[in-house]
Design a protein around this motif. Structure first.
Motif, mmCIF file in Angstrom:
data_model
loop_
_atom_site.group_PDB
_atom_site.id
_atom_site.type_symbol
_atom_site.label_atom_id
_atom_site.label_comp_id
_atom_site.label_asym_id
_atom_site.label_seq_id
_atom_site.Cartn_x
_atom_site.Cartn_y
_atom_site.Cartn_z
ATOM 1 N N LEU A 77 78.282 13.806 45.053
ATOM 2 C CA LEU A 77 78.463 15.131 44.246
ATOM 3 C C LEU A 77 79.716 15.079 43.384
ATOM 4 N N GLN A 78 79.535 15.446 42.095
ATOM 5 C CA GLN A 78 80.441 15.546 41.154
ATOM 6 C C GLN A 78 81.310 16.554 41.523
ATOM 7 N N SER A 79 80.912 17.757 42.271
ATOM 8 C CA SER A 79 81.642 18.889 42.491
ATOM 9 C C SER A 79 82.870 18.602 43.520
ATOM 10 N N VAL A 80 82.258 17.705 44.414
ATOM 11 C CA VAL A 80 83.203 17.349 45.520
ATOM 12 C C VAL A 80 84.219 16.372 44.919
ATOM 13 N N HIS A 81 83.959 15.601 43.909
ATOM 14 C CA HIS A 81 84.940 14.570 43.159
ATOM 15 C C HIS A 81 85.847 15.361 42.283
ATOM 16 N N MET A 82 85.338 16.252 41.806
ATOM 17 C CA MET A 82 86.135 17.433 40.879
ATOM 18 C C MET A 82 87.237 18.041 42.040
ATOM 19 N N ASP A 216 78.004 22.550 29.569
ATOM 20 C CA ASP A 216 76.992 21.231 28.795
ATOM 21 C C ASP A 216 75.761 21.415 29.375
ATOM 22 N N PRO A 217 74.627 21.351 28.437
ATOM 23 C CA PRO A 217 72.998 21.729 28.938
ATOM 24 C C PRO A 217 72.468 20.385 29.696
ATOM 25 N N THR A 218 73.483 19.242 29.505
ATOM 26 C CA THR A 218 72.998 17.791 30.221
ATOM 27 C C THR A 218 73.878 17.470 31.371
ATOM 28 N N ALA A 219 73.368 16.767 32.264
ATOM 29 C CA ALA A 219 74.114 16.094 33.214
ATOM 30 C C ALA A 219 74.963 14.737 32.352
ATOM 31 N N LEU A 234 71.355 20.031 45.816
ATOM 32 C CA LEU A 234 71.911 20.502 44.346
ATOM 33 C C LEU A 234 71.363 19.403 43.402
ATOM 34 N N SER A 235 70.957 19.885 42.208
ATOM 35 C CA SER A 235 70.283 18.969 41.147
ATOM 36 C C SER A 235 71.656 18.764 40.399
ATOM 37 N N PRO A 236 71.612 17.522 39.858
ATOM 38 C CA PRO A 236 72.634 16.790 39.011
ATOM 39 C C PRO A 236 73.253 18.002 37.931
ATOM 40 N N LEU A 237 72.543 18.762 37.492
ATOM 41 C CA LEU A 237 73.000 19.818 36.589
ATOM 42 C C LEU A 237 73.834 20.936 37.307
ATOM 43 N N THR A 238 73.208 21.363 38.238
ATOM 44 C CA THR A 238 73.702 22.420 39.193
ATOM 45 C C THR A 238 75.128 21.993 39.853
ATOM 46 N N ASP A 239 75.159 20.694 40.303
ATOM 47 C CA ASP A 239 76.500 20.208 40.684
ATOM 48 C C ASP A 239 77.336 20.092 39.743
ATOM 49 N N LYS A 241 77.717 22.071 37.190
ATOM 50 C CA LYS A 241 78.348 23.282 36.705
ATOM 51 C C LYS A 241 79.327 23.498 37.975
ATOM 52 N N LEU A 242 78.824 23.317 39.124
ATOM 53 C CA LEU A 242 79.595 23.797 40.157
ATOM 54 C C LEU A 242 81.205 23.170 40.255
ATOM 55 N N ALA A 243 80.928 21.848 39.759
ATOM 56 C CA ALA A 243 82.411 21.073 39.413
ATOM 57 C C ALA A 243 83.075 21.866 38.394
ATOM 58 N N GLY A 244 82.383 22.341 37.385
ATOM 59 C CA GLY A 244 83.284 23.158 36.513
ATOM 60 C C GLY A 244 83.976 24.387 37.045
ATOM 61 N N VAL A 245 83.015 25.106 37.862
ATOM 62 C CA VAL A 245 83.478 26.304 38.553
ATOM 63 C C VAL A 245 84.694 25.985 39.800
ATOM 64 N N VAL A 246 84.729 24.661 40.296
ATOM 65 C CA VAL A 246 85.704 24.253 41.131
ATOM 66 C C VAL A 246 86.980 24.260 40.085
#
Length: 283
Positions: A77-82, A216-219, A234-239, A241-246
Motif C-alpha cells: 500500500l502506497q498510502s501506508v508507505h506515505m 493524478d489520473p494514473t497510478a 483498494l485499487s492502485p489509484l484509490t490507494d 489518492k489515499l496517500a495524498g490524503v494522508v
C-alpha cells in the motif's frame, strides 16, 4: 497465498534493525542525561513534560521503520508507505525538536562529545550552510520531490541501501525545516513574522505535492499496480489518492498547528510592542 493470509502475516512483520533501535536508545539516553543535568541546575528550564515529548518523537520514528508499517508500505500500500514517510520526516522530528528547545539543546550531548564536535571546523561550516533558512527549505524540497519521482521511488522500494538513504534524507530535510520553524536554540535566524511566513511556505509546498499525488489520473508506481494481493480491497489509484490524503492531513496536524501557534505568538508580540509604545493595552 490469499489476500487474507497475506494480511495476517504482514501485521506480524516486525523487523529487528539494530542501527535504528540502537540509535533510538542512544538518543533517549543522551536526552535523559542532558535533561537531568539541566534539571539539577535549574529545574524550571527542564520541565518533566519534555521527557514524554522527546520519547514519543523517537518512538514514532523507530516504530515507523521497524513495525509492520514498513513491510506493508514497501510492497502493498502506497498510502501506508506515505504514512511511514510523514511519521519519519515530520511528526517524529517535530516532537523531538520541540522537546529540546531552549537550554536543553546545549545539554543534549555530553560535554566530552559536544566540545570536540564544536571544534570541528568543517562540521561547523556545514551546519552554518545547511541552517541558512533558504538552504534548509531547498534541501527539504529537493528531498520531498526527488523521492516521489517514479524511478527513484521504485529504486527505494527494491533496494535496501537506497531505501535507507531515502529515510536518512527525510530525517535530514525534516530536521532542517523544523529547526527553522521552532528555532530551538534561539539563534533568531528568522524573526517571528518570518518564521510564520516560512511555516506557511512549507505547508503550501507540502500541499502542492499532496495534490499532485491525490489528483493524478494514473497510478504512478508500478510496484503497487502489479501487486496481485489488494490489501483492504483498494485499487492502485484509490490507494494513491489515499496517500495524498494522508500527506495532506499529516501536514495539517503538524505544520498547520505550528502555523497557528506562531500566529498567536505573533499577535501577542504585536500587542506587547503596541503597549510598550503607547502605554495603552491592545484591544
Amino acid at each position: 497465498m490469499s489476500s487474507l493470509l497475506a494480511t495476517e502475516n504482514l501485521w506480524r512483520a516486525w523487523s529487528f534493525q539494530p542501527l535504528v533501535i540502537g540509535g533510538g536508545i542512544v538518543a533517549i539516553a543522551f536526552f535523559l542525561h542532558g535533561w537531568l543535568r539541566l534539571h539539577r541546575r535549574r529545574a524550571s528550564r527542564a520541565p518533566w513534560t519534555r521527557i514524554p515529548l522527546f520519547v514519543a518523537g523517537v518512538l514514532v520514528t523507530v516504530l515507523a521503520i521497524v513495525s509492520p508499517i514498513d513491510a506493508i508500505g514497501e510492497s502493498y500500500l502506497q498510502s501506508v508507505h506515505m504514512l511511514q514517510h510523514v511519521l519519519i520526516a515530520d511528526l517524529g522530528i517535530a516532537l523531538t525538536v520541540v522537546a529540546v528547545r531552549g537550554p536543553l539543546c546545549v545539554f543534549l550531548l555530553p560535554r566530552d562529545l559536544l566540545v570536540p564536535l564544536a571544534r570541528t571546523r568543517w562540521l561547523r561550516s556545514a551546519l552554518r550552510f545547511l541552517l541558512r533558512p533558504g538552504v534548509s527549505y531547498l534541501v527539504w524540497v529537493v528531498v520531498l520531490v526527488s523521492w516521489h519521482i517514479p524511478a527513484l521511488y521504485e529504486a527505494a522500494l527494491h533496494h535496501t541501501i537506497v531505501h535507507d538513504v531515502m529515510h536518512a534524507s527525510f530525517v535530514l530535510g525534516g530536521l532542517l525545516v523544523w529547526i527553522q520553524i521552532v528555532d530551538p536554540t534561539r539563534h533568531h535566524r528568522l524573526t517571528l513574522t518570518e518564521r510564520l511566513g516560512y511555516t506557511a511556505l512549507v505547508f503550501w509546498t507540502g500541499q502542492v505535492m499532496a495534490y499532485v499525488i491525490l489528483f493524478d489520473p494514473t497510478a504512478l508506481f508500478s510496484t503497487y499496480v502489479d501487486q496481485p494481493d489488494r490489501l483492504l480491497g483498494l485499487s492502485p489509484l484509490t490507494d494513491q489518492k489515499l496517500a495524498g490524503v494522508v500527506m495532506m492531513l499529516e501536514q495539517l496536524a503538524t505544520v498547520g498547528v505550528a502555523f497557528v501557534i506562531l500566529l498567536l505568538a505573533s499577535r501577542r508580540e504585536r500587542a506587547r510592542v503596541q503597549t510598550a509604545m503607547t502605554g495603552v493595552p491592545a484591544a
